[in-house]
Design a protein around this motif. Structure first.
Motif, PDB file in Angstrom:
ATOM      1  N   ALA A 279      18.927  15.990  67.889  1.00  0.00           N
ATOM      2  CA  ALA A 279      18.792  15.464  69.247  1.00  0.00           C
ATOM      3  C   ALA A 279      17.415  14.879  69.490  1.00  0.00           C
ATOM      4  O   ALA A 279      17.255  13.898  70.232  1.00  0.00           O
ATOM      5  CB  ALA A 279      19.090  16.568  70.263  1.00  0.00           C
ATOM      6  N   GLY A 280      16.421  15.453  68.842  1.00  0.00           N
ATOM      7  CA  GLY A 280      15.051  14.969  69.033  1.00  0.00           C
ATOM      8  C   GLY A 280      14.749  13.685  68.281  1.00  0.00           C
ATOM      9  O   GLY A 280      13.671  13.102  68.465  1.00  0.00           O
ATOM     10  N   ASP A 281      15.688  13.244  67.425  1.00  0.00           N
ATOM     11  CA  ASP A 281      15.448  12.034  66.617  1.00  0.00           C
ATOM     12  C   ASP A 281      16.130  10.789  67.183  1.00  0.00           C
ATOM     13  O   ASP A 281      16.029   9.713  66.597  1.00  0.00           O
ATOM     14  CB  ASP A 281      15.972  12.259  65.187  1.00  0.00           C
ATOM     15  CG  ASP A 281      15.222  13.367  64.466  1.00  0.00           C
ATOM     16  OD1 ASP A 281      14.004  13.474  64.678  1.00  0.00           O
ATOM     17  OD2 ASP A 281      15.870  14.103  63.703  1.00  0.00           O
ATOM     18  N   VAL A 282      16.834  10.942  68.283  1.00  0.00           N
ATOM     19  CA  VAL A 282      17.621   9.831  68.823  1.00  0.00           C
ATOM     20  C   VAL A 282      16.741   8.627  69.149  1.00  0.00           C
ATOM     21  O   VAL A 282      17.018   7.487  68.737  1.00  0.00           O
ATOM     22  CB  VAL A 282      18.404  10.272  70.073  1.00  0.00           C
ATOM     23  CG1 VAL A 282      18.980   9.057  70.810  1.00  0.00           C
ATOM     24  CG2 VAL A 282      19.527  11.207  69.675  1.00  0.00           C
ATOM     25  N   LEU A 283      15.669   8.841  69.887  1.00  0.00           N
ATOM     26  CA  LEU A 283      14.786   7.730  70.260  1.00  0.00           C
ATOM     27  C   LEU A 283      14.179   7.067  69.027  1.00  0.00           C
ATOM     28  O   LEU A 283      14.034   5.830  68.976  1.00  0.00           O
ATOM     29  CB  LEU A 283      13.693   8.217  71.209  1.00  0.00           C
ATOM     30  CG  LEU A 283      14.165   8.638  72.607  1.00  0.00           C
ATOM     31  CD1 LEU A 283      12.985   9.154  73.431  1.00  0.00           C
ATOM     32  CD2 LEU A 283      14.847   7.479  73.322  1.00  0.00           C
ATOM     33  N   HIS A 284      13.838   7.898  68.043  1.00  0.00           N
ATOM     34  CA  HIS A 284      13.257   7.349  66.806  1.00  0.00           C
ATOM     35  C   HIS A 284      14.256   6.448  66.086  1.00  0.00           C
ATOM     36  O   HIS A 284      13.896   5.359  65.611  1.00  0.00           O
ATOM     37  CB  HIS A 284      12.823   8.501  65.897  1.00  0.00           C
ATOM     38  CG  HIS A 284      12.339   8.034  64.541  1.00  0.00           C
ATOM     39  ND1 HIS A 284      11.179   7.314  64.377  1.00  0.00           N
ATOM     40  CD2 HIS A 284      12.889   8.188  63.301  1.00  0.00           C
ATOM     41  CE1 HIS A 284      11.011   7.038  63.095  1.00  0.00           C
ATOM     42  NE2 HIS A 284      12.028   7.555  62.417  1.00  0.00           N
ATOM     43  N   GLU A 285      15.529   6.890  65.997  1.00  0.00           N
ATOM     44  CA  GLU A 285      16.549   6.092  65.319  1.00  0.00           C
ATOM     45  C   GLU A 285      16.834   4.801  66.085  1.00  0.00           C
ATOM     46  O   GLU A 285      17.028   3.733  65.488  1.00  0.00           O
ATOM     47  CB  GLU A 285      17.838   6.908  65.159  1.00  0.00           C
ATOM     48  CG  GLU A 285      17.745   8.026  64.157  1.00  0.00           C
ATOM     49  CD  GLU A 285      17.385   7.529  62.764  1.00  0.00           C
ATOM     50  OE1 GLU A 285      18.083   6.629  62.240  1.00  0.00           O
ATOM     51  OE2 GLU A 285      16.390   8.035  62.196  1.00  0.00           O
ATOM     52  N   GLN A 286      16.856   4.905  67.396  1.00  0.00           N
ATOM     53  CA  GLN A 286      17.080   3.691  68.192  1.00  0.00           C
ATOM     54  C   GLN A 286      15.944   2.694  67.995  1.00  0.00           C
ATOM     55  O   GLN A 286      16.176   1.485  67.901  1.00  0.00           O
ATOM     56  CB  GLN A 286      17.220   4.062  69.678  1.00  0.00           C
ATOM     57  CG  GLN A 286      18.503   4.813  70.002  1.00  0.00           C
ATOM     58  CD  GLN A 286      18.548   5.275  71.444  1.00  0.00           C
ATOM     59  OE1 GLN A 286      17.506   5.439  72.093  1.00  0.00           O
ATOM     60  NE2 GLN A 286      19.748   5.515  71.964  1.00  0.00           N
ATOM     61  N   ALA A 340      22.999   7.969  70.271  1.00  0.00           N
ATOM     62  CA  ALA A 340      22.742   9.037  71.239  1.00  0.00           C
ATOM     63  C   ALA A 340      23.908  10.019  71.330  1.00  0.00           C
ATOM     64  O   ALA A 340      23.708  11.238  71.420  1.00  0.00           O
ATOM     65  CB  ALA A 340      22.452   8.434  72.606  1.00  0.00           C
ATOM     66  N   GLN A 341      25.125   9.498  71.302  1.00  0.00           N
ATOM     67  CA  GLN A 341      26.278  10.362  71.503  1.00  0.00           C
ATOM     68  C   GLN A 341      26.718  11.085  70.235  1.00  0.00           C
ATOM     69  O   GLN A 341      27.166  12.239  70.294  1.00  0.00           O
ATOM     70  CB  GLN A 341      27.449   9.533  72.055  1.00  0.00           C
ATOM     71  CG  GLN A 341      27.210   9.005  73.473  1.00  0.00           C
ATOM     72  CD  GLN A 341      28.373   8.175  73.977  1.00  0.00           C
ATOM     73  OE1 GLN A 341      29.257   7.771  73.214  1.00  0.00           O
ATOM     74  NE2 GLN A 341      28.377   7.893  75.284  1.00  0.00           N
ATOM     75  N   GLU A 342      26.611  10.414  69.090  1.00  0.00           N
ATOM     76  CA  GLU A 342      27.107  11.006  67.851  1.00  0.00           C
ATOM     77  C   GLU A 342      25.992  11.583  66.973  1.00  0.00           C
ATOM     78  O   GLU A 342      26.285  12.167  65.924  1.00  0.00           O
ATOM     79  CB  GLU A 342      27.891   9.948  67.064  1.00  0.00           C
ATOM     80  CG  GLU A 342      29.095   9.390  67.814  1.00  0.00           C
ATOM     81  CD  GLU A 342      29.844   8.336  67.017  1.00  0.00           C
ATOM     82  OE1 GLU A 342      29.577   8.190  65.807  1.00  0.00           O
ATOM     83  OE2 GLU A 342      30.713   7.659  67.608  1.00  0.00           O
ATOM     84  N   HIS A 343      24.751  11.400  67.411  1.00  0.00           N
ATOM     85  CA  HIS A 343      23.602  11.866  66.629  1.00  0.00           C
ATOM     86  C   HIS A 343      23.682  11.354  65.189  1.00  0.00           C
ATOM     87  O   HIS A 343      23.456  12.103  64.237  1.00  0.00           O
ATOM     88  CB  HIS A 343      23.523  13.399  66.641  1.00  0.00           C
ATOM     89  CG  HIS A 343      23.116  13.946  67.974  1.00  0.00           C
ATOM     90  ND1 HIS A 343      22.978  15.292  68.201  1.00  0.00           N
ATOM     91  CD2 HIS A 343      22.841  13.339  69.159  1.00  0.00           C
ATOM     92  CE1 HIS A 343      22.627  15.496  69.465  1.00  0.00           C
ATOM     93  NE2 HIS A 343      22.530  14.305  70.057  1.00  0.00           N
ATOM     94  N   CYS A 344      24.008  10.079  65.067  1.00  0.00           N
ATOM     95  CA  CYS A 344      24.071   9.471  63.737  1.00  0.00           C
ATOM     96  C   CYS A 344      22.844   8.597  63.521  1.00  0.00           C
ATOM     97  O   CYS A 344      22.119   8.256  64.462  1.00  0.00           O
ATOM     98  CB  CYS A 344      25.350   8.653  63.577  1.00  0.00           C
ATOM     99  SG  CYS A 344      25.529   7.290  64.750  1.00  0.00           S
TER     100      CYS A 344
END
Length: 476
Positions: A279-286, A340-344
């Motif tokens: 969950a904490g990596d979502v912004l980084h992946e985006q 964000a939703q699938e944490h992929c």
């Protein structure tokens, strides 16, 4: 009705031109008159102004009369004839500078299809361009049609005529489609032309095995497509037997015969090193995806510039279309939402979104639009290469060779060194893909759908590529 007069120093030459022209004429769409030679048994070569005047008067019922001539003194005889004619008839006559044979055939087709004097004159004057383009001495006119992306209905047909859509069947096509109240465009390998123009049809260079598409828009679009289908099923007025249809190993894109060593390569796709996303990596992946998309867009702009320089602005628009797809805010937002939703990972999110887009193209009935799925995968590959920091390696041939691959993306084709590529054979692909369209524009002989070419060849092996027949002959 526009009528035609042929003025020649030789009666035999004029009769030969008439014989060719009659093969293009059906019905009474126009009249053709000859004024050739002089009445001297010992010296029959020459022109006679009175003969020219009589020929014009014999077709005076036309709303306009186009006069074509062979040599300089034929022009003098034609000009003298105009002075002898009644003023009201002379006003309907236009002297044309077009080459006699090519100009007459083009003019007859345009006139027989109901064209006005201005259109018939333009067709005649543009006739020489066909030969110039085919010999590499000129470029298609800037007025070439652009492919409609949304408007109209379409119908595709694979050409089975042994000699393709040459002058006679092309003239038949123009005649059949002329009466319909519809905007008509004929497409072959991404190049478009008016099906009512013999010149433009010739510049499409439609060969046996090509899949052409008629696009129609307007009140009588359906009727025009139905007439096109009926004519195509009759092979455009020609007889086609099973013996005349060769068994091709692939579908030709550009006709040519070349010989040389094979250089085999596999299409590049970045290796995916996926990791779990918390969950904490979502912004980084985006953010990773956002940066990769920006870099991909920059690549596409450079590819468009290179294509415009090497081939032309029309072909450069291919990568402009790629940029539009890539820069779609809804598509990008869908990927960010998926992260964000699938944490992929960014790679997984973008791949799933573009695979859905590609699948949508593959599901369409139109073969041309089906081929656009490769463009989507080309964009996907480039974005993934930035995400994985694995640059797409260029295809560098060290010596002139026949390139044999499983697949070739549009962005790969435009980066090829034309001097080193004797031809291209692909085990997959489509003759309607942008990769094929770019190869044709670059003059690279290409055959697609050559199943087994990867397993049955090896680098360095001598081969002969007959791209006109879609055959690769291997030496032992």
């Amino acid at each position: 009705m526009i009528n035609i007069v042929v003025v020649s120093h030789s009666a035999q030459l004029a009769r030969g031109v008439e014989e060719l022209a009659r093969q293009m004429m059906r019905g009474d769409g126009c009249k053709l008159a000859l004024a050739a030679g002089i009445d001297d048994a010992e010296q029959p070569i020459g022109t006679d102004a009175l003969k020219v005047m009589a020929a014009i008067e014999s077709v005076s019922d036309g709303t306009g009369i186009l006069v074509l001539m062979d040599l300089g003194s034929a022009l003098l005889s034609a000009e003298t004839a105009l002075e002898l004619l009644a003023p009201e008839l002379a006003a309907k006559v236009v002297l044309c500078s077009a080459p006699l044979v090519e100009g007459t055939l083009a003019a007859v087709v345009a006139a027989n299809s109901g064209g006005g004097l201005e259109q018939v004159l333009a067709e005649a004057q543009g006739a020489l361009q066909i030969k110039q383009v085919q010999l590499g001495e000129g470029k298609p006119a800037a007025t070439a049609l652009e492919l409609p992306l949304t408007a109209g209905k379409s119908l595709s047909w694979k050409i089975q005529n042994p000699h393709g859509l040459h002058a006679r069947p092309a003239a038949r096509l123009a005649e059949v489609l002329a009466p319909f109240d519809a905007e008509l465009v004929l497409e072959n390998h991404g190049q478009c032309a008016s099906p009512l123009s013999l010149n433009q049809l010739a510049l499409l260079q439609i060969h046996q095995g090509d899949t052409i598409r008629l696009i129609a828009n307007g009140p009588q679009a359906d009727a025009a497509l139905a007439a096109f289908k009926a004519l195509a099923e009759q092979h455009f007025g020609e007889t086609v037997t099973e013996q005349q249809q060769p068994s091709l190993h692939g579908m030709p894109v550009v006709e040519s015969v070349s010989s040389g060593p094979i250089w085999q390569a596999l299409s590049f796709w970045p290796q995916m090193n996926l990791r779990k996303v918390g969950a904490g990596d979502v912004l980084h992946e985006q953010q990773r995806l956002r940066i990769a998309l920006q870099r991909t867009l920059s690549d596409l702009n450079k590819l468009a510039e290179r294509t415009a320089t090497l081939v032309g602005k029309v072909q450069a628009a291919i990568f402009g279309a790629h940029s539009i797809l890539l820069d779609d805010p809804d598509l990008q937002q869908a990927a960010y939402t998926r992260i964000a939703q699938e944490h992929c990972s960014a790679e997984q999110a973008w791949q799933r979104e573009l695979e859905q887009v590609a699948a949508g193209y593959r599901a369409l009935d139109d073969e041309y639009l089906q081929a656009r799925e490769q463009d989507v995968r080309d964009i996907l590959r480039r974005t993934l290469s930035h995400l994985q920091q694995q640059p797409i390696p260029p295809l560098i041939l060290r010596a002139p060779s026949i390139l044999v691959m499983d697949e070739l993306m549009p962005s790969d084709v435009v980066m090829l060194d034309r001097r080193m590529v004797l031809g291209i054979c692909l085990s997959g692909g489509s003759a309607l893909s942008h990769a094929a369209i770019l190869a044709k524009a670059m003059g690279i002989p290409m055959v697609v759908g050559m199943h087994g070419c990867m397993s049955k060849t090896r680098s360095g092996q001598k081969a002969r590529l007959d791209a006109a027949r879609g055959v690769l002959q291997l030496s032992h």
